[in-house]
Design a protein around this motif. Structure first.
Motif, short mmCIF file in Angstrom:
data_model
loop_
_atom_site.label_atom_id
_atom_site.label_comp_id
_atom_site.label_asym_id
_atom_site.label_seq_id
_atom_site.Cartn_x
_atom_site.Cartn_y
_atom_site.Cartn_z
N LYS A 102 0.50 -0.85 -1.86
CA LYS A 102 0.71 -2.15 -2.48
C LYS A 102 2.18 -2.55 -2.54
O LYS A 102 2.53 -3.55 -3.18
CB LYS A 102 0.12 -2.16 -3.89
N THR A 156 3.52 -5.90 -4.49
CA THR A 156 2.94 -7.17 -4.05
C THR A 156 1.92 -7.73 -5.05
O THR A 156 1.17 -8.65 -4.72
CB THR A 156 2.25 -7.01 -2.68
N GLN A 157 1.88 -7.18 -6.24
CA GLN A 157 1.06 -7.69 -7.33
C GLN A 157 1.85 -7.55 -8.62
O GLN A 157 2.90 -6.90 -8.66
CB GLN A 157 -0.24 -6.88 -7.47
N ASN A 158 1.33 -8.14 -9.68
CA ASN A 158 1.93 -7.84 -10.98
C ASN A 158 1.61 -6.39 -11.33
O ASN A 158 0.66 -5.80 -10.82
CB ASN A 158 1.42 -8.81 -12.04
N ASP A 195 -2.08 -5.31 -12.62
CA ASP A 195 -3.14 -5.24 -11.61
C ASP A 195 -2.82 -4.23 -10.51
O ASP A 195 -3.73 -3.63 -9.93
CB ASP A 195 -3.36 -6.62 -10.99
N GLY A 196 -1.51 -4.05 -10.22
CA GLY A 196 -1.12 -3.20 -9.11
C GLY A 196 -0.95 -1.74 -9.46
O GLY A 196 -1.13 -0.86 -8.61
N TRP A 247 4.09 -11.79 -4.18
CA TRP A 247 2.76 -11.43 -4.67
C TRP A 247 1.70 -11.98 -3.73
O TRP A 247 1.64 -13.18 -3.46
CB TRP A 247 2.55 -11.98 -6.08
N GLU A 304 -1.48 -12.41 -3.95
CA GLU A 304 -2.58 -13.27 -4.40
C GLU A 304 -2.15 -14.71 -4.62
O GLU A 304 -2.93 -15.53 -5.09
CB GLU A 304 -3.19 -12.71 -5.70
#
Length: 507
Positions: free
Chosen positions: A58, A185-187, A190-191, A335, A337
């Protein structure tokens, strides 16, 4: 858990991770982190942890740290893979400072990691600023360049930061300099933390162990019996203390619970100091010194826009010359998403927040947005105010590696035999306050707990690589004539610019 323990976790927020975590306001979908995060190559234990929970894929590499001056239309490179021989010339010619000053700034870091004239204890009592100013080759330009980098790395001015801690950060980074850093690549909720929670719950089921998380419960006090922690006073928190630190939320109710086994405290220095009562200090006197640790405020603004702001890149970007030491990351580009065609979303950090930290959040937001306008091309009408979000850490400031702080930092163990400590401020071989420092401190606490009970195999804790000190020392000695030559060039250049400005004041 792997060693046969049942685990009960008390978390004061309704999300995991503390300062590394991400939360959502109850009525809005946007996740908010307190600040953007950079993950470095030498975070060996962190990367092992990510692989274990299935989150290693990620992250994306980021080779460049960018910068902007007021009025710039495009983000320019500031540092590209610092420490890599392949990018020395690129970094010298980045146009931010004169090539001579850029060379001296890089050389001073080489000199720092190779210095053998000062012991570690002396470096711990020496500030980064004093170390660099004591070197005969330094110029005002090279000192300014070094201070910029330090403010980004430590969120602390160079005259307060420990030279030994900065030496650790540089020597680990120079051993493995490519890429500069990694971005998630996410907060982080969530990651990282949701995968971690699911992994622990699955492992508990496989191992037939008990694992329970109690959210919005804070440890209010410790109660000792025969020199061990045998009861806790818990408080039920009506709101998350980590997300709104301008106020000090009080528990809506409190009660006591038994501690049948061991206790690991992973709380920041301020809250830990408040838990060290006279009763605790009588059994573990060294813990009182945690109150001597100093910390700094840092402000985060999640700025959302209705349109795309031109000229931004995926890299962490320093806003050079900003009043509040602003830097930013365009999370709408990082990010995964993020919706196609959505507006720009920035996580903006003020690492010199003392000037504005006590203002109301609405005032802080307006001040930071107006300062941003000096560097980015947008109108205030472009701002999506309903989604903007300000976080301060007033009341739970960020611990920084200040001069002389090492002896006041606690170890994983103390004189209370069933009390263990973890956190990025604890003493570890990492030294630097980083995500890796926090992970290592937790592993050291777990290993101390395992040794106490004499069970299982030793926990694998990986130390970062660095070059033997004699190698950078030898290279620094070989380049010292070039450093003094660069100083002469820098001084001549400064003199010419000064004379030109005096003769032609209007350019």
């Amino acid at each position: 858990m792997e060693q046969g323990f049942d685990i009960t976790l008390y978390e004061q927020n309704n999300f995991l991770g503390g300062k590394l975590g991400a939360h959502r306001d109850s009525d809005k979908p946007d996740p908010h982190e307190h600040c953007y995060h950079m993950y470095l190559n030498w975070y060996n234990n962190f990367w092992q942890f990510m692989a274990e929970i299935g989150a290693a894929d990620k992250f994306i590499p980021s080779t460049v740290i960018g910068c902007r001056f007021p009025g710039d239309k495009q983000t320019r490179p500031y540092l590209t893979n610092p420490g890599s021989p392949a990018t020395i010339l690129t970094n010298m010619l980045n146009g931010v400072a004169s090539p001579a000053d850029q060379f001296l700034s890089a050389y001073s870091l080489l000199d720092l990691i190779g210095t053998q004239s000062m012991s570690g204890a002396v470096l711990e009592q020496t500030s980064v600023s004093n170390f660099f100013r004591s070197r005969g080759y330094s110029t005002e330009g090279s000192l300014t360049a070094s201070a910029r980098t330090l403010a980004e790395a430590f969120a602390s001015p160079s005259y307060l930061s420990s030279a030994r801690s900065y030496q650790s950060l540089v020597k680990y980074g120079y051993r493995n300099p490519t890429p500069s850093l990694w971005l998630l690549t996410q907060n982080t909720n969530d990651g990282i933390f949701e995968p971690w929670r699911r992994h622990l719950e699955a492992r508990a089921k496989e191992l037939k162990r008990r694992f329970k998380i109690h959210f919005q419960m804070r440890v209010e006090s410790l109660h000792l019996t025969d020199g061990e922690v045998r009861e806790l006073t818990l408080g039920e928190m009506p709101e998350e203390p980590t997300t709104d630190r301008n106020v000090d939320p009080k528990p809506s109710k409190t009660w006591k619970v038994n501690v049948p086994g061991d206790l690991v405290l992973a709380v920041p220095p301020g809250p830990l100091g408040r838990l060290v009562s006279p009763e605790v200090a009588a059994c573990a006197p060294k813990l009182e010194t945690v109150r001597e640790l100093r910390s700094e405020p840092m402000i985060s603004l999640d700025a959302y826009f209705k349109c795309r702001i031109p000229g931004l890149t995926k890299s962490i970007t320093l806003l050079l010359g900003s009043k509040y030491n602003l830097s930013l990351l365009d999370i709408s580009q990082v990010w995964k998403e993020w919706p196609e065609g959505g507006g720009t979303a920035l996580n903006v950090i003020s690492s010199n927040a003392d000037l504005i930290a006590d203002y109301p959040k609405e005032v802080i937001r307006e001040i930071m947005l107006k300062e941003l306008q000096r560097f980015l091309d947008f109108k205030l009408d472009d701002v999506d105010y309903d989604r903007c979000h300000v976080q301060t850490n007033v009341g739970e400031e960020l611990f920084v590696n200040q001069v002389g702080s090492w002896d006041s930092r606690p170890k994983a163990v103390c004189e209370i035999p069933n009390l263990f400590l973890a956190g990025d401020f604890c003493q570890t071989f990492v030294d630097v306050v980083t995500v890796e420092g926090a992970v290592v401190s937790g592993l050291l606490a777990a290993e101390a707990l395992r040794r106490k009970h004499k069970i299982g195999a030793p926990i694998d804790i990986i130390q970062p690589d660095s070059y033997p000190a004699f190698l950078p020392a030898a290279l620094a000695a070989a380049l010292r004539p070039a450093a003094f030559a660069a100083k002469a060039v820098s001084m001549a250049d400064s003199m010419m610019r000064s004379n030109f400005s005096r003769i032609f004041p209007n350019g």
